[in-house]
Design a protein around this motif. Sequence first.
Motif, PDB file in Angstrom:
ATOM      1  N   ILE A 231       9.286 -41.207  11.163  1.00  0.00           N
ATOM      2  CA  ILE A 231       9.125 -42.668  11.148  1.00  0.00           C
ATOM      3  C   ILE A 231       8.457 -43.155  12.439  1.00  0.00           C
ATOM      4  CG2 ILE A 231      10.235 -44.936  10.895  1.00  0.00           C
ATOM      5  CD1 ILE A 231      12.515 -43.380   9.379  1.00  0.00           C
ATOM      6  N   ILE A 232       9.069 -42.901  13.590  1.00  0.00           N
ATOM      7  CA  ILE A 232       8.512 -43.376  14.863  1.00  0.00           C
ATOM      8  C   ILE A 232       7.205 -42.654  15.170  1.00  0.00           C
ATOM      9  CG2 ILE A 232       8.921 -43.513  17.352  1.00  0.00           C
ATOM     10  CD1 ILE A 232      11.890 -44.038  16.670  1.00  0.00           C
ATOM     11  N   VAL A 233       7.164 -41.361  14.933  1.00  0.00           N
ATOM     12  CA  VAL A 233       5.920 -40.595  14.965  1.00  0.00           C
ATOM     13  C   VAL A 233       5.517 -40.511  13.493  1.00  0.00           C
ATOM     14  CG1 VAL A 233       4.815 -38.403  15.547  1.00  0.00           C
ATOM     15  CG2 VAL A 233       6.597 -39.346  17.053  1.00  0.00           C
ATOM     16  N   PRO A 234       4.609 -41.374  13.060  1.00  0.00           N
ATOM     17  CA  PRO A 234       4.434 -41.667  11.633  1.00  0.00           C
ATOM     18  C   PRO A 234       3.683 -40.616  10.816  1.00  0.00           C
ATOM     19  CG  PRO A 234       2.867 -42.910  12.903  1.00  0.00           C
ATOM     20  CD  PRO A 234       3.744 -42.192  13.900  1.00  0.00           C
ATOM     21  N   CYS A 235       4.305 -39.485  10.643  1.00  0.00           N
ATOM     22  CA  CYS A 235       3.702 -38.426   9.817  1.00  0.00           C
ATOM     23  C   CYS A 235       3.602 -38.854   8.357  1.00  0.00           C
ATOM     24  CB  CYS A 235       4.472 -37.122   9.966  1.00  0.00           C
ATOM     25  SG  CYS A 235       6.235 -37.243   9.642  1.00  0.00           S
ATOM     26  N   HIS A 236       4.360 -39.881   7.969  1.00  0.00           N
ATOM     27  CA  HIS A 236       4.284 -40.368   6.589  1.00  0.00           C
ATOM     28  C   HIS A 236       2.945 -41.030   6.282  1.00  0.00           C
ATOM     29  CE1 HIS A 236       5.833 -43.787   8.962  1.00  0.00           C
ATOM     30  NE2 HIS A 236       5.184 -44.535   8.087  1.00  0.00           N
ATOM     31  N   ARG A 237       2.165 -41.353   7.300  1.00  0.00           N
ATOM     32  CA  ARG A 237       0.874 -42.013   7.096  1.00  0.00           C
ATOM     33  C   ARG A 237      -0.252 -41.027   6.779  1.00  0.00           C
ATOM     34  NH1 ARG A 237       1.753 -45.968  12.271  1.00  0.00           N
ATOM     35  NH2 ARG A 237       3.473 -47.157  11.350  1.00  0.00           N
TER      36      ARG A 237
ATOM     37  N   GLN B 132       0.815 -36.730  18.970  1.00  0.00           N
ATOM     38  CA  GLN B 132       0.219 -37.861  19.694  1.00  0.00           C
ATOM     39  C   GLN B 132      -0.845 -38.544  18.836  1.00  0.00           C
ATOM     40  OE1 GLN B 132      -1.015 -36.018  23.364  1.00  0.00           O
ATOM     41  NE2 GLN B 132       1.034 -36.153  24.256  1.00  0.00           N
ATOM     42  N   ALA B 133      -1.623 -37.742  18.115  1.00  0.00           N
ATOM     43  CA  ALA B 133      -2.640 -38.323  17.226  1.00  0.00           C
ATOM     44  C   ALA B 133      -1.985 -39.129  16.110  1.00  0.00           C
ATOM     45  CB  ALA B 133      -3.525 -37.213  16.648  1.00  0.00           C
ATOM     46  N   LEU B 134      -0.850 -38.655  15.604  1.00  0.00           N
ATOM     47  CA  LEU B 134      -0.126 -39.402  14.565  1.00  0.00           C
ATOM     48  C   LEU B 134       0.234 -40.799  15.054  1.00  0.00           C
ATOM     49  CD1 LEU B 134       2.327 -36.650  13.246  1.00  0.00           C
ATOM     50  CD2 LEU B 134       0.389 -37.641  12.004  1.00  0.00           C
ATOM     51  N   GLN B 135       0.601 -40.907  16.317  1.00  0.00           N
ATOM     52  CA  GLN B 135       1.009 -42.194  16.864  1.00  0.00           C
ATOM     53  C   GLN B 135      -0.158 -43.175  16.982  1.00  0.00           C
ATOM     54  OE1 GLN B 135       4.147 -41.888  20.074  1.00  0.00           O
ATOM     55  NE2 GLN B 135       3.556 -39.734  19.860  1.00  0.00           N
ATOM     56  N   ARG B 136      -1.369 -42.679  16.854  1.00  0.00           N
ATOM     57  CA  ARG B 136      -2.544 -43.558  16.902  1.00  0.00           C
ATOM     58  C   ARG B 136      -2.962 -44.057  15.520  1.00  0.00           C
ATOM     59  NH1 ARG B 136      -3.852 -39.566  20.835  1.00  0.00           N
ATOM     60  NH2 ARG B 136      -5.248 -38.467  19.407  1.00  0.00           N
ATOM     61  N   ILE B 137      -2.293 -43.600  14.463  1.00  0.00           N
ATOM     62  CA  ILE B 137      -2.602 -44.103  13.118  1.00  0.00           C
ATOM     63  C   ILE B 137      -1.968 -45.489  13.008  1.00  0.00           C
ATOM     64  CG2 ILE B 137      -2.400 -43.750  10.630  1.00  0.00           C
ATOM     65  CD1 ILE B 137      -1.890 -40.744  11.251  1.00  0.00           C
ATOM     66  N   PRO B 138      -2.755 -46.521  12.818  1.00  0.00           N
ATOM     67  CA  PRO B 138      -2.196 -47.878  12.801  1.00  0.00           C
ATOM     68  C   PRO B 138      -1.212 -48.105  11.649  1.00  0.00           C
ATOM     69  CG  PRO B 138      -4.590 -47.936  13.035  1.00  0.00           C
ATOM     70  CD  PRO B 138      -4.214 -46.521  12.686  1.00  0.00           C
ATOM     71  N   TYR B 139      -0.268 -48.954  11.913  1.00  0.00           N
ATOM     72  CA  TYR B 139       0.690 -49.415  10.910  1.00  0.00           C
ATOM     73  C   TYR B 139      -0.087 -49.918   9.702  1.00  0.00           C
ATOM     74  CZ  TYR B 139       4.483 -52.360   9.017  1.00  0.00           C
ATOM     75  OH  TYR B 139       5.431 -52.944   8.221  1.00  0.00           O
ATOM     76  N   GLY B 140       0.383 -49.563   8.530  1.00  0.00           N
ATOM     77  CA  GLY B 140      -0.226 -50.074   7.305  1.00  0.00           C
ATOM     78  C   GLY B 140      -1.482 -49.347   6.879  1.00  0.00           C
ATOM     79  N   THR B 141      -1.814 -48.244   7.545  1.00  0.00           N
ATOM     80  CA  THR B 141      -2.987 -47.471   7.150  1.00  0.00           C
ATOM     81  C   THR B 141      -2.586 -46.013   6.940  1.00  0.00           C
ATOM     82  OG1 THR B 141      -3.664 -46.927   9.408  1.00  0.00           O
ATOM     83  CG2 THR B 141      -4.543 -48.963   8.470  1.00  0.00           C
ATOM     84  N   THR B 142      -3.471 -45.287   6.297  1.00  0.00           N
ATOM     85  CA  THR B 142      -3.251 -43.865   6.082  1.00  0.00           C
ATOM     86  C   THR B 142      -4.511 -43.113   6.487  1.00  0.00           C
ATOM     87  OG1 THR B 142      -4.029 -43.978   3.796  1.00  0.00           O
ATOM     88  CG2 THR B 142      -1.651 -44.221   4.148  1.00  0.00           C
ATOM     89  N   CYS B 143      -4.357 -41.815   6.657  1.00  0.00           N
ATOM     90  CA  CYS B 143      -5.509 -40.940   6.867  1.00  0.00           C
ATOM     91  C   CYS B 143      -5.186 -39.601   6.229  1.00  0.00           C
ATOM     92  CB  CYS B 143      -5.852 -40.807   8.349  1.00  0.00           C
ATOM     93  SG  CYS B 143      -4.739 -39.777   9.308  1.00  0.00           S
TER      94      CYS B 143
END
Length: 157
Positions: free
Chosen positions: A121-127, A81-92
């Motif tokens: 992808i949809i749950v953006p663990c790549h970020r 759920q926290a991953l889904q709050r990472i905005p598009y185009g950003t990383t943490c």
Amino acid sequence: MYFRYQPSPLGPLLLAGDDQGLHLLHMDAAQPWELPSEWLPAQHRLDEVARQLDEYFAGKREIFDVRLAPLGTPFQREVWQALQRIPYGTTCSYSDLAGQIGRPRAVRAVGTANGANPIAIIVPCHRVIGSNGTLTGYAGGVERKQMLLELEGAWLI
């Protein structure tokens, strides 16, 4: 459970879901994947997921709006759920993510949960990247992680 293969710039993706939502988005679907015998072809059931993925890869979608039903422990679901709050185009960093869920000392556990994400992808663990700004491991391969971050125009920390 219903499934379909979805073409993408990253190679074929395996989508699987049911009436509760999407359970799985797996990369490397070109590899032999032993599907459970009770899974059925999706027909049109996963069309909305496929459409939104196509829009994402075309640079026309930043936020997914599909029902998700990932199976995992309560801790894993909290991380996802926290991953889904990472905005598009950003990383943490993993450390940032651990702090966001109120468990700053659970960096390794957060990394393990991130790696177990069943809906890439949809749950953006790549970020999520290393605290030093490096592209750390990714279940779909670091090359795919880099491609996704470049698609999103993400600046690395």
